[in-house]
Design an enzyme around this catalytic site. Sequence first.
Site, mmCIF file in Angstrom:
data_model
loop_
_atom_site.group_PDB
_atom_site.id
_atom_site.type_symbol
_atom_site.label_atom_id
_atom_site.label_comp_id
_atom_site.label_asym_id
_atom_site.label_seq_id
_atom_site.Cartn_x
_atom_site.Cartn_y
_atom_site.Cartn_z
ATOM 1 N N HIS A 89 0.901 -1.163 0.000
ATOM 2 C CA HIS A 89 0.000 0.000 0.000
ATOM 3 C C HIS A 89 0.933 1.205 0.000
ATOM 4 O O HIS A 89 1.517 1.535 1.030
ATOM 5 C CB HIS A 89 -0.872 -0.039 1.263
ATOM 6 C CG HIS A 89 -1.564 1.247 1.593
ATOM 7 N ND1 HIS A 89 -2.446 1.868 0.743
ATOM 8 C CD2 HIS A 89 -1.491 2.047 2.688
ATOM 9 C CE1 HIS A 89 -2.896 2.981 1.311
ATOM 10 N NE2 HIS A 89 -2.325 3.115 2.493
ATOM 11 N N ASP A 147 -10.736 -3.146 -4.289
ATOM 12 C CA ASP A 147 -10.356 -2.423 -3.077
ATOM 13 C C ASP A 147 -11.525 -2.349 -2.093
ATOM 14 O O ASP A 147 -11.677 -1.376 -1.350
ATOM 15 C CB ASP A 147 -9.869 -1.017 -3.442
ATOM 16 C CG ASP A 147 -8.696 -0.583 -2.585
ATOM 17 O OD1 ASP A 147 -8.151 -1.444 -1.869
ATOM 18 O OD2 ASP A 147 -8.334 0.595 -2.631
#
Lengths: 323, 436
Positions: free
Chosen positions: B190, B316
């Site tokens: 991330h 996501d």
Amino acid sequence: MNTVAPRTSDYHQRHLLGIEGLNPVEITGLLDRSESYVEQNRQVNKKKSVLSGRTIINVFFEDSTRTRTSFELAGKRLGGDVINMTVSSSSVKKGETLIDTAMTLNAMHPDVLVVRHPQSGAVQLLSEKVNCAVINGGDGEHEHPTQALLDALTIRRRRGHLDGLTVAICGDILHSRVARSNIHLLNTMGARVRLIAPETLLPTDVARLGTEVFHNMKDGLRDVDIIMMLRLQRERMHGNFFPSIREYFHFFGLDYEKLGAARDDALIMHPGPMNRGVEIDSEVADDIGRSVIREQVEMGVAVRMACLEILTENLDADGREQR
Amino acid sequence: MTSRDTTRPIALTNARIIDPASGLDIRGGVLVSEEKIAGLGERLFDTGPPDGAMVIDCRGRCLVPGLVDMRAHLGEPGDEHKETLATSGRAAVAGGVTTIVCLPNTDPVIDDMSGVEFVARRARKLGLSKVYPYAAVSKNLAGEEIAELGMLAEAGAVAFTDGLFPIADAQLMRRALSYAKTFGLLIAQHPEEPSLARGSAMNAGETATRLGLAGNPSQAEVIMVERDIRLVELTGGRLHFAHLSTTAAIEAVRQAKRRGLDISCDTAPPYFALNEMAVGEYRTFAKLSPPLRTEQDRQAVVDGLKDGTIDAIASDHLPQDEESKRLPFAEAAAGGIGIQTLLPITLELYHNGHLDLMSAIDLISRQPARLLNLPAGTIARGAAADLTLIDVDKGWIVTESTLLSKSKNSPFDGRPVQGRAVMTIVDGRIVHDVED
């Protein structure tokens, strides 16, 4: 193999600081002389007097039991006066203090200093400041030449030669001076060297030292003649080199299953002290058919006797006898 | 949802078969038997479907590989009040997704073998989408010690990530890449420099200034991306960046790929379909991580998808309950659900003329399967019979009532969309069917 020791060797250097840079003739000279002491050490009377009147100081800036004892025994069996000096590494602040220590020792007119130090290069630095011969008993993560010589002697006595053998060095290569000395010696003597370790325990660009790198034990051990296991040097590890002992043993610990990939007569070596159940399974370590770990210790005394003797001979030849 | 006899073969006739892996785009039929694709082709059913087969007339609609969502938070274990494997599974199959890769940000964290096995076993029992877990890179996601990557991979973890958290420490990332290389494993990051993002509520810029919200600069993303590219150079490891959202980060990946580094990346539908204006008057459903960026960034994401810099699109999916979202904007939790809207929002790229249909499907089927080495994402003889039948033009509106997730926090709430999955087949079982 030689049974009668020659009284002059092919090794003419003043110190023994490392294996890197030695040629095959020098290494063979050291091994041949070592060979002559193996039988003597098995006799009831092990004492000779070739080092009579000589002073050997073991200067250990790092804890050691087996190497120091081995050198002490070697010196005493040759009739020399051996003194042990253990300097706790925390009390020595390197640099100038190390040189001060060297000057102090030098003033006592020793013939040979055996030095172990936690910093790579420290033994060489010390050797530049003294008039006697210096043997590197292990410096940081750099070299441990007498260990490589005793490993070579063990292999040579079992296999008759070093050239053409395939040797796998497994485990914590990154922190290992034993691995570095062995890589240099084995390459110089014509053996093929494989390294097997997780990527995190391999030094950068290690393949350039003339090795073939594997990440998988079974692939790396395939058809090898010799397996050298290394101790996981957790005291030198700062941070994340592997997640857990159980994962390390699962993938990189030597057990019978992984051993199956090697030649049936492959020898198992370990410089000690072993972490059983970490890098090596207990049963494998104790397998008298395969493991030559005890023999390595025996060869260690013979190798160190040879080194002490040859270096003092060289002192005489150079006329650098104590002033 | 319809459950039918699994032993009976299924003959899917009269379909437009699109398989990105083989480049196939034909009018024909597919035969499903014993959980596998037994045959396909233009003339497969010329002599009629096999005896005893269930015949489904696709009426010219698109039959594509079952969709693969490579990044979703499924709530189990630990967040069952927000989502469960059952609710996310129903949302997934309704959205045509047959394979989900779930994040390890659970309670307990998926950082040991039992966590990996728990997810796989629970999902198998439910019989909806297939679920594969990421496992944590660092133990307990604490960012300090690497987890047992080797044994976790043996247990079934398909790749490794700290999920919602960046791997912040450079030495840890270096060691993780290096250690993962030992076993040929992929690390997913991330990409966000945490010290720059800390305390922020939305993208830094004029809108944040007007709204009086602390900004997360786009540099927080590219700084981490560029650092990690250097660490891939150092270690020779494999790295994947999740949900890229900024022009600069995409350009950094583009250059790194040109240099031949083993780097891949994905984005998520909000980053090519929305921009920071969606925050509007403090709409917390538009609070995401990374935050919605500028219009220029959105266009850069589209360009990255068009030129192949961005390898895949992931949902996501991050469910948040009302208690987490009905708060002042800065205090609200980040994240949006997306598993059910992955297909229609991706199809916008086709409807808007940015991508052809095959490429759009590729990004949500074959590409994620390829990146994670999953046995999915293709229509081929012998492959698992994971198939999605799509009505590409069907219009519908994303609303609370159309979304099957337990939480309803969709950033696309209220959006009219085009295209939907009318039938979803997993291992030869029809798990979703809205035949009308």
